[in-house]
Write a protein that holds these residues in place. Structure first.
Motif, PDB file in Angstrom:
ATOM      1  N   ASP A  66       0.835  -1.207   0.000  1.00 53.59           N
ATOM      2  CA  ASP A  66       0.000   0.000   0.000  1.00 53.59           C
ATOM      3  C   ASP A  66       0.865   1.251   0.000  1.00 53.59           C
ATOM      4  O   ASP A  66       0.617   2.204  -0.741  1.00 53.59           O
ATOM      5  CB  ASP A  66      -0.888   0.015   1.245  1.00 53.59           C
ATOM      6  N   ARG A  71      -7.471  -2.771   0.668  1.00 51.39           N
ATOM      7  CA  ARG A  71      -8.739  -3.007  -0.012  1.00 51.39           C
ATOM      8  C   ARG A  71      -9.478  -1.721  -0.333  1.00 51.39           C
ATOM      9  O   ARG A  71     -10.486  -1.737  -1.030  1.00 51.39           O
ATOM     10  CB  ARG A  71      -9.618  -3.913   0.849  1.00 51.39           C
ATOM     11  N   GLN A 110      -0.519  -3.584  -7.817  1.00 53.07           N
ATOM     12  CA  GLN A 110      -1.919  -3.820  -7.479  1.00 53.07           C
ATOM     13  C   GLN A 110      -2.357  -5.263  -7.742  1.00 53.07           C
ATOM     14  O   GLN A 110      -3.360  -5.707  -7.192  1.00 53.07           O
ATOM     15  CB  GLN A 110      -2.829  -2.847  -8.235  1.00 53.07           C
ATOM     16  N   LEU A 133      -2.673  -6.993  -4.405  1.00 53.21           N
ATOM     17  CA  LEU A 133      -3.611  -6.518  -3.395  1.00 53.21           C
ATOM     18  C   LEU A 133      -4.910  -7.302  -3.507  1.00 53.21           C
ATOM     19  O   LEU A 133      -5.279  -7.759  -4.591  1.00 53.21           O
ATOM     20  CB  LEU A 133      -3.899  -5.027  -3.599  1.00 53.21           C
ATOM     21  N   PRO A 134      -5.628  -7.436  -2.391  1.00 46.16           N
ATOM     22  CA  PRO A 134      -6.943  -8.085  -2.476  1.00 46.16           C
ATOM     23  C   PRO A 134      -7.902  -7.222  -3.301  1.00 46.16           C
ATOM     24  O   PRO A 134      -7.627  -6.050  -3.547  1.00 46.16           O
ATOM     25  CB  PRO A 134      -7.398  -8.183  -1.011  1.00 46.16           C
ATOM     26  N   THR A 135      -9.024  -7.796  -3.681  1.00 50.15           N
ATOM     27  CA  THR A 135      -9.991  -7.043  -4.479  1.00 50.15           C
ATOM     28  C   THR A 135     -10.451  -5.808  -3.704  1.00 50.15           C
ATOM     29  O   THR A 135     -10.647  -5.864  -2.482  1.00 50.15           O
ATOM     30  CB  THR A 135     -11.219  -7.899  -4.839  1.00 50.15           C
ATOM     31  N   GLN A 136     -10.616  -4.716  -4.419  1.00 56.07           N
ATOM     32  CA  GLN A 136     -10.991  -3.450  -3.803  1.00 56.07           C
ATOM     33  C   GLN A 136     -12.468  -3.462  -3.405  1.00 56.07           C
ATOM     34  O   GLN A 136     -13.299  -4.048  -4.088  1.00 56.07           O
ATOM     35  CB  GLN A 136     -10.722  -2.289  -4.776  1.00 56.07           C
ATOM     36  N   LEU A 137     -12.744  -2.800  -2.290  1.00 61.37           N
ATOM     37  CA  LEU A 137     -14.118  -2.697  -1.807  1.00 61.37           C
ATOM     38  C   LEU A 137     -14.847  -1.582  -2.541  1.00 61.37           C
ATOM     39  O   LEU A 137     -14.238  -0.574  -2.903  1.00 61.37           O
ATOM     40  CB  LEU A 137     -14.128  -2.397  -0.305  1.00 61.37           C
ATOM     41  N   GLN A 196      -9.387  -3.710   8.548  1.00 52.51           N
ATOM     42  CA  GLN A 196     -10.410  -4.190   7.625  1.00 52.51           C
ATOM     43  C   GLN A 196     -10.231  -3.625   6.220  1.00 52.51           C
ATOM     44  O   GLN A 196     -10.580  -4.265   5.234  1.00 52.51           O
ATOM     45  CB  GLN A 196     -11.806  -3.813   8.134  1.00 52.51           C
ATOM     46  N   LEU A 197      -9.687  -2.411   6.125  1.00 56.83           N
ATOM     47  CA  LEU A 197      -9.576  -1.736   4.838  1.00 56.83           C
ATOM     48  C   LEU A 197      -8.193  -1.806   4.217  1.00 56.83           C
ATOM     49  O   LEU A 197      -8.033  -1.473   3.050  1.00 56.83           O
ATOM     50  CB  LEU A 197      -9.968  -0.255   4.996  1.00 56.83           C
TER      51      LEU A 197
END
Length: 148
Positions: free
Chosen positions: A55, A133, A88, A91-95, A129-130
């Motif tokens: 990030d 994401r 990117q 990175l996990p899938t974006q919220l 949590q974010l």
């Protein structure tokens, strides 16, 4: 070894085999940053720490691209943006905005936040949590708006 670090190492090897110099450079840079954490802090970073590092690297690239564009150097900005795309991938899938708003509302109700003095409590719950994401700066702005 964290799963993300293993993925980065495997991707670096694949980039070497495919002779993709640009991607290889990005992977080496990311692994170098991880190695620096290992040496400086004498720890083996977990996935959450590697995610936070990725990030940070993406944020640095975005800032650099903006500065290059402002200075009239679009070719350098495009290089930075290409590095962002490569990073990117890990990175996990974006919220979505609705999902971020739901998490913010949940965090506010969990902490019983009533005003700006409680923003630290809310962000403390939201950050894990974010992380990776969603854009933390945008989330912080949304929290600020809801607490005012």
């Amino acid at each position: 070894m964290s799963a993300l670090k293993e993925q980065l190492t495997a991707a670096m090897k694949d980039a070497m085999r495919a002779k993709e110099k640009a991607r290889l450079g990005v992977f080496r840079m990311a692994l170098s940053a991880i190695k620096q954490i290992e040496v400086d802090e004498r720890i083996e970073p977990d996935d959450a720490r590697v995610l936070a590092l990725l990030d940070k690297l993406i944020k640095q690239r975005k800032d650099s691209a903006t500065q290059y564009r402002d200075a009239g150097r679009p070719e350098l900005a495009e290089t930075e943006e290409a590095e962002i795309v490569v990073l990117q991938e890990f990175l996990p899938t974006q919220l979505s905005d609705a999902e971020v708003d739901a998490l913010i509302d949940d965090a506010i109700s969990q902490t019983g936040a009533a005003g700006m003095q409680d923003m630290g409590k809310v962000m403390g719950i939201l950050k894990p949590q974010l992380q990776g994401r969603a854009d933390m700066g945008a989330a912080s702005g949304k929290v600020r708006a809801k607490l005012n």
